[in-house]
Design a protein around this motif. Structure first.
Motif, PDB file in Angstrom:
ATOM      1  N   GLN A  82      61.278  63.426 -17.713  1.00  0.00           N
ATOM      2  CA  GLN A  82      61.364  62.962 -16.566  1.00  0.00           C
ATOM      3  C   GLN A  82      60.070  62.103 -16.216  1.00  0.00           C
ATOM      4  OE1 GLN A  82      64.387  63.065 -14.233  1.00  0.00           O
ATOM      5  NE2 GLN A  82      65.181  63.949 -16.060  1.00  0.00           N
ATOM      6  N   ARG A 141      65.697  52.355 -11.499  1.00  0.00           N
ATOM      7  CA  ARG A 141      66.617  52.984 -10.663  1.00  0.00           C
ATOM      8  C   ARG A 141      67.881  53.411 -11.515  1.00  0.00           C
ATOM      9  NH1 ARG A 141      69.302  49.213  -6.084  1.00  0.00           N
ATOM     10  NH2 ARG A 141      70.034  48.212  -8.099  1.00  0.00           N
ATOM     11  N   ASN A 179      67.137  56.812 -13.064  1.00  0.00           N
ATOM     12  CA  ASN A 179      66.635  57.890 -11.881  1.00  0.00           C
ATOM     13  C   ASN A 179      65.373  58.228 -12.241  1.00  0.00           C
ATOM     14  OD1 ASN A 179      69.154  58.100 -10.516  1.00  0.00           O
ATOM     15  ND2 ASN A 179      70.141  59.191 -12.539  1.00  0.00           N
TER      16      ASN A 179
END
Length: 200
Positions: free
Chosen positions: A51, A146, A149
């Motif tokens: 992430q 976007r 994510n």
């Protein structure tokens, strides 16, 4: 969950003296333009389970802010998308709802602005758009983040007035840009640490 930080810049020339290497963070150089930016960042974000918080650092022009200003971009507009003849708003990709992208993280103490991105080096004023900040990658990077994510932060240093002198002003201002972006990045990392969002 803490996220990994990835610095993204268009060119190594914007990291004068490799000064930004001092932060010990990976730097992705995408090349110039929206397509290069989307391809290079998309490759990273799609091939890993990590992430990310993506931090875009770069130089930019402006018709509203003076050279020497460092800004945090929180709104992104694609200025060279023009399908108005088909009834769409300036900047709106046909059959997509949004004319701009928002949602990137703001950094306290750094003035917020809108960036107008396009695959052209702007040297004159636009008849309809204010051109607060002008670059060639940020919209594409914001949209890629976007899609995947990923959190996105964009810090831009104004090097020129996006006018007839821009081509001469930009190379001479890069050293100052690197110095100021280094300070802004330090403030950004401290803010993320306070929020406990990121890990190195």
């Amino acid at each position: 969950m803490k996220k990994n930080i990835l610095l993204v810049m268009a060119l190594p020339q914007e990291n004068v003296g490799n000064r930004l290497d001092q932060f010990g963070l990976p730097i992705l150089y995408t090349g110039v333009g929206k397509i290069n930016a989307a391809i290079k960042l998309g490759e990273i974000l799609s091939r890993t389970d990590k992430q990310y918080i993506v931090i875009n650092l770069g130089s930019a022009g402006s018709h509203q802010y003076p050279a020497g200003e460092t800004l945090c971009i929180t709104r992104f507009f694609q200025h060279d998308m023009n399908a108005t003849a088909l009834g769409f708003d300036p900047g709106q990709t046909p059959f997509e709802e949004d004319t701009h992208i928002t949602g990137s993280l703001a950094i306290p103490g750094i003035k917020q602005a809108t960036c107008f991105t396009g695959d052209s080096f702007v040297t004159e004023r636009h008849p309809d758009l204010g051109f607060e900040v002008i670059d060639m990658e940020a919209y594409s990077l914001a949209k890629t983040c976007r899609h995947h994510n990923a959190e996105f932060i964009a810090l831009k240093f104004i090097t020129d007035g996006a006018d007839g002198q821009a081509a001469q002003d930009w190379p001479e201002a890069l050293k100052m840009a690197t110095e100021h972006l280094s300070v802004a990045l330090d403030e950004t990392l401290k803010h993320l640490e306070r929020l406990q969002l990121a890990s190195k």
